[in-house]
Design an enzyme around this catalytic site. Structure first.
Site, PDB file in Angstrom:
ATOM      1  N   ARG A 122       0.835  -1.125  -0.049  1.00  0.00           N
ATOM      2  CA  ARG A 122      -0.036  -0.084   0.023  1.00  0.00           C
ATOM      3  C   ARG A 122       1.004   1.285   0.086  1.00  0.00           C
ATOM      4  O   ARG A 122       0.419   2.337   0.257  1.00  0.00           O
ATOM      5  CB  ARG A 122      -0.897   0.049   1.217  1.00  0.00           C
ATOM      6  CG  ARG A 122      -1.905  -1.021   0.875  1.00  0.00           C
ATOM      7  CD  ARG A 122      -3.088  -0.910   2.087  1.00  0.00           C
ATOM      8  NE  ARG A 122      -4.222  -1.716   1.848  1.00  0.00           N
ATOM      9  CZ  ARG A 122      -4.066  -3.060   2.563  1.00  0.00           C
ATOM     10  NH1 ARG A 122      -3.213  -3.169   3.470  1.00  0.00           N
ATOM     11  NH2 ARG A 122      -5.094  -3.884   2.546  1.00  0.00           N
ATOM     12  N   LYS A 144       3.654  11.598 -10.984  1.00  0.00           N
ATOM     13  CA  LYS A 144       2.647  10.688 -11.865  1.00  0.00           C
ATOM     14  C   LYS A 144       3.274   9.313 -11.995  1.00  0.00           C
ATOM     15  O   LYS A 144       4.329   9.405 -12.459  1.00  0.00           O
ATOM     16  CB  LYS A 144       2.328  11.290 -13.006  1.00  0.00           C
ATOM     17  CG  LYS A 144       1.289  12.375 -12.822  1.00  0.00           C
ATOM     18  CD  LYS A 144       0.974  12.895 -14.287  1.00  0.00           C
ATOM     19  CE  LYS A 144      -0.212  13.947 -14.279  1.00  0.00           C
ATOM     20  NZ  LYS A 144      -0.322  14.371 -15.617  1.00  0.00           N
ATOM     21  N   GLU A 186       9.846  18.182 -24.329  1.00  0.00           N
ATOM     22  CA  GLU A 186       9.287  18.403 -23.211  1.00  0.00           C
ATOM     23  C   GLU A 186       9.656  19.887 -22.887  1.00  0.00           C
ATOM     24  O   GLU A 186       9.061  20.592 -22.068  1.00  0.00           O
ATOM     25  CB  GLU A 186       9.512  17.457 -21.913  1.00  0.00           C
ATOM     26  CG  GLU A 186       8.843  16.087 -22.237  1.00  0.00           C
ATOM     27  CD  GLU A 186       7.422  16.124 -21.903  1.00  0.00           C
ATOM     28  OE1 GLU A 186       6.818  17.181 -21.719  1.00  0.00           O
ATOM     29  OE2 GLU A 186       6.581  15.112 -22.196  1.00  0.00           O
ATOM     30  N   LYS A 230       8.597  22.582 -13.658  1.00  0.00           N
ATOM     31  CA  LYS A 230       7.480  21.467 -13.079  1.00  0.00           C
ATOM     32  C   LYS A 230       7.311  21.611 -11.437  1.00  0.00           C
ATOM     33  O   LYS A 230       6.208  21.341 -11.242  1.00  0.00           O
ATOM     34  CB  LYS A 230       8.282  20.308 -13.360  1.00  0.00           C
ATOM     35  CG  LYS A 230       7.607  18.980 -13.172  1.00  0.00           C
ATOM     36  CD  LYS A 230       6.587  18.395 -14.103  1.00  0.00           C
ATOM     37  CE  LYS A 230       5.818  17.211 -13.857  1.00  0.00           C
ATOM     38  NZ  LYS A 230       6.290  16.048 -14.792  1.00  0.00           N
ATOM     39  N   GLU A 240      -3.464  17.704  -9.939  1.00  0.00           N
ATOM     40  CA  GLU A 240      -3.980  17.697 -11.447  1.00  0.00           C
ATOM     41  C   GLU A 240      -5.683  18.362 -11.376  1.00  0.00           C
ATOM     42  O   GLU A 240      -6.440  17.879 -12.170  1.00  0.00           O
ATOM     43  CB  GLU A 240      -3.931  16.897 -12.412  1.00  0.00           C
ATOM     44  CG  GLU A 240      -3.694  17.586 -13.998  1.00  0.00           C
ATOM     45  CD  GLU A 240      -3.254  16.466 -14.849  1.00  0.00           C
ATOM     46  OE1 GLU A 240      -4.336  16.173 -15.865  1.00  0.00           O
ATOM     47  OE2 GLU A 240      -2.221  15.973 -14.807  1.00  0.00           O
ATOM     48  N   ARG A 244      -2.162  22.081 -12.823  1.00  0.00           N
ATOM     49  CA  ARG A 244      -1.261  21.078 -13.501  1.00  0.00           C
ATOM     50  C   ARG A 244      -1.586  20.615 -14.887  1.00  0.00           C
ATOM     51  O   ARG A 244      -0.634  20.017 -15.644  1.00  0.00           O
ATOM     52  CB  ARG A 244      -1.000  19.977 -12.599  1.00  0.00           C
ATOM     53  CG  ARG A 244       0.086  19.043 -12.643  1.00  0.00           C
ATOM     54  CD  ARG A 244       0.411  17.875 -11.486  1.00  0.00           C
ATOM     55  NE  ARG A 244       1.305  17.179 -12.157  1.00  0.00           N
ATOM     56  CZ  ARG A 244       1.713  16.178 -11.436  1.00  0.00           C
ATOM     57  NH1 ARG A 244       1.548  16.102 -10.201  1.00  0.00           N
ATOM     58  NH2 ARG A 244       2.762  15.299 -11.736  1.00  0.00           N
ATOM     59  N   ASN A 248       0.259  19.094 -19.731  1.00  0.00           N
ATOM     60  CA  ASN A 248      -0.131  18.173 -20.687  1.00  0.00           C
ATOM     61  C   ASN A 248      -0.286  18.832 -22.014  1.00  0.00           C
ATOM     62  O   ASN A 248      -0.679  18.142 -22.884  1.00  0.00           O
ATOM     63  CB  ASN A 248      -1.532  17.662 -20.596  1.00  0.00           C
ATOM     64  CG  ASN A 248      -1.366  16.601 -19.084  1.00  0.00           C
ATOM     65  OD1 ASN A 248      -0.705  15.910 -19.050  1.00  0.00           O
ATOM     66  ND2 ASN A 248      -2.499  16.989 -18.343  1.00  0.00           N
ATOM     67  N   HIS A 251       0.172  16.895 -25.225  1.00  0.00           N
ATOM     68  CA  HIS A 251      -0.094  15.441 -24.928  1.00  0.00           C
ATOM     69  C   HIS A 251      -1.338  14.978 -25.452  1.00  0.00           C
ATOM     70  O   HIS A 251      -1.500  13.688 -25.633  1.00  0.00           O
ATOM     71  CB  HIS A 251       0.141  15.101 -23.351  1.00  0.00           C
ATOM     72  CG  HIS A 251       1.651  15.188 -22.976  1.00  0.00           C
ATOM     73  ND1 HIS A 251       2.400  16.469 -23.061  1.00  0.00           N
ATOM     74  CD2 HIS A 251       2.392  14.681 -22.171  1.00  0.00           C
ATOM     75  CE1 HIS A 251       3.582  16.478 -22.601  1.00  0.00           C
ATOM     76  NE2 HIS A 251       3.489  15.225 -22.097  1.00  0.00           N
ATOM     77  N   HIS A 255      -0.588  11.568 -27.191  1.00  0.00           N
ATOM     78  CA  HIS A 255      -0.935  10.206 -26.658  1.00  0.00           C
ATOM     79  C   HIS A 255      -1.581   9.477 -27.569  1.00  0.00           C
ATOM     80  O   HIS A 255      -1.391   8.107 -27.597  1.00  0.00           O
ATOM     81  CB  HIS A 255      -1.798  10.394 -25.267  1.00  0.00           C
ATOM     82  CG  HIS A 255      -1.014  10.812 -24.125  1.00  0.00           C
ATOM     83  ND1 HIS A 255      -1.220  11.222 -22.850  1.00  0.00           N
ATOM     84  CD2 HIS A 255       0.475  10.839 -23.931  1.00  0.00           C
ATOM     85  CE1 HIS A 255      -0.478  11.334 -21.980  1.00  0.00           C
ATOM     86  NE2 HIS A 255       0.677  11.188 -22.858  1.00  0.00           N
ATOM     87  N   HIS A 268       7.977   9.023 -27.242  1.00  0.00           N
ATOM     88  CA  HIS A 268       6.849   9.893 -26.399  1.00  0.00           C
ATOM     89  C   HIS A 268       7.047  11.189 -27.001  1.00  0.00           C
ATOM     90  O   HIS A 268       6.320  12.151 -27.080  1.00  0.00           O
ATOM     91  CB  HIS A 268       6.923   9.836 -24.749  1.00  0.00           C
ATOM     92  CG  HIS A 268       5.990  10.755 -24.085  1.00  0.00           C
ATOM     93  ND1 HIS A 268       4.757  10.672 -24.225  1.00  0.00           N
ATOM     94  CD2 HIS A 268       6.576  11.767 -23.248  1.00  0.00           C
ATOM     95  CE1 HIS A 268       4.406  11.637 -23.357  1.00  0.00           C
ATOM     96  NE2 HIS A 268       5.324  12.282 -22.705  1.00  0.00           N
TER      97      HIS A 268
END
Length: 364
Positions: A122, A144, A186, A230, A240, A244, A248, A251, A255, A268
């Site tokens: 956990r 993330k 990026e 960042k 997010e 935040r 993206n 993206h 994606h 990517h």
């Protein structure tokens, strides 16, 4: 160069340390965090061959007991079955709640190790030691974690902040040129969404497509300013809820292109570059951004040796359909991050499908 940037969060703040030769300081820096003695180092065979022994030696010299797990390289292996191998190694080596997983690798290794750490018992400690430019400036920071589903990228994951991010710029010397260019996507993103000065610094550089043509002081600035951007954004919006989402930029369509090509045609960073070109053009079509600024962005993308057109054979309707599976969809509406000027973006879900189609046709 030794820079220290703090990611300030309500529950667990942490340091991003940028240190040449930092891999040899890994054990010492982790000792200062008062972590448990058991460490599971996760890497891929190529990275481990270059840096694994140094990382393990540094950890053992600081009194840690180290086990290691290597996974195949590449986005197509960013799956639950790869994470299962991390769990199996953790079980075999009795990794406990006070133990730490260390991700030594690029974004794929970082995301999977972070996810394994978030879910093993956990949640246990994770330390990120990114070895690609993309991971250094982006994926290693912010917590993330996750893996891909066959139908979409990063659909399975968790927020799980690292205890430390250790960036050793010297490892970029062994980074393949294509991966260096992917990381530049990026960096350009940060210039467009947050830091106009960084954007201008990159514009002033003759070439951005290979490490050897980029001055060391620009690399230093790229790492420091990108990490700071960042850290600033994550510090204001850890999970997010709003701001935040600007990270993206590029993206959303990126994606879709990645998943539709099975993670085998573009990497990517290349997909994000294509996504930024598309997003910039959408912003122009909607009257939000000046054509001259989107041309500046696209010129920078080309200077970094990155693509500005869709890969052959990608169906535009399939992209439109894939956008509905994006994590950022809210009440059935796709959220886009669109620029209004260099250094400033806005979030909108008011982009007509016909505008997306028109723009995508223009970059086929």
């Amino acid at each position: 160069m030794m820079a220290s940037i703090n990611v300030n969060l309500p529950q667990q703040s942490y340091e991003i340390a940028i240190a040449p030769g930092g891999i040899d300081q890994l054990g010492e820096m982790m000792s200062n965090l008062k972590l448990g003695k058991k460490v599971l180092l996760v890497s891929n065979p190529t990275i481990f061959k270059h840096y694994g022994e140094r990382a393990v030696a540094s950890l053992e010299a600081a009194g840690f007991e180290v086990a290691s797990c290597t996974l195949p390289p590449g986005e197509r292996y960013k799956t639950l079955s790869s994470v299962q191998k991390i769990y199996d190694t953790a079980l075999l080596n009795r990794i406990e709640r006070s133990s730490t997983m260390v991700a030594l690798g690029g974004g794929v290794i970082g995301d999977m190790t972070g996810f394994a750490a978030a879910t093993w018992l956990r949640g246990i400690n994770v330390v990120q030691v990114p070895t690609s430019l993309l991971a250094m400036v982006d994926s290693a920071i912010g917590g993330k974690t996750g893996v891909n589903h066959p139908q979409g990228k990063n659909l399975i994951g968790a927020f799980h902040q690292p205890r430390l991010v250790l960036i050793d710029p010297e490892v970029l010397k062994t980074l393949p040129m294509r991966e260096f260019r992917a990381g530049m996507a990026e960096v350009i993103k940060y210039g467009v969404i947050w830091d106009a000065e960084l954007f201008a610094e990159m514009e002033a550089s003759k070439r951005l497509d290979q490490l050897r043509y980029v001055k060391p002081e620009l690399i230093e600035s790229i790492l420091r300013r990108s990490c700071q951007a960042k850290a600033d954004v994550v510090g204001k919006d850890e999970k997010e809820a709003g701001l935040r989402a600007i990270l993206n930029y590029g993206h959303t369509i990126g994606h879709a292109v990645e998943s539709l090509t099975g993670y085998k045609v573009v990497n990517h960073g290349e997909a994000v570059a294509i996504g930024m070109v598309a997003a910039g053009q959408i912003a122009v079509e909607l009257g939000m951004w000046q054509k001259e600024e989107t041309e500046r962005q696209d010129a920078l993308i080309q200077k970094a040796g990155l693509p500005t057109k869709l890969p052959d054979g990608v169906d535009i309707e399939a992209i439109i359909e894939s956008l509905q599976l994006d994590k950022k969809v809210k009440a059935g509406k796709v959220r886009f991050i669109l620029p209004t000027q260099i250094g400033v973006v806005t979030i909108t879900d008011e982009v007509p499908s016909d505008t997306i189609r028109q723009v995508l046709r223009g970059i086929q």
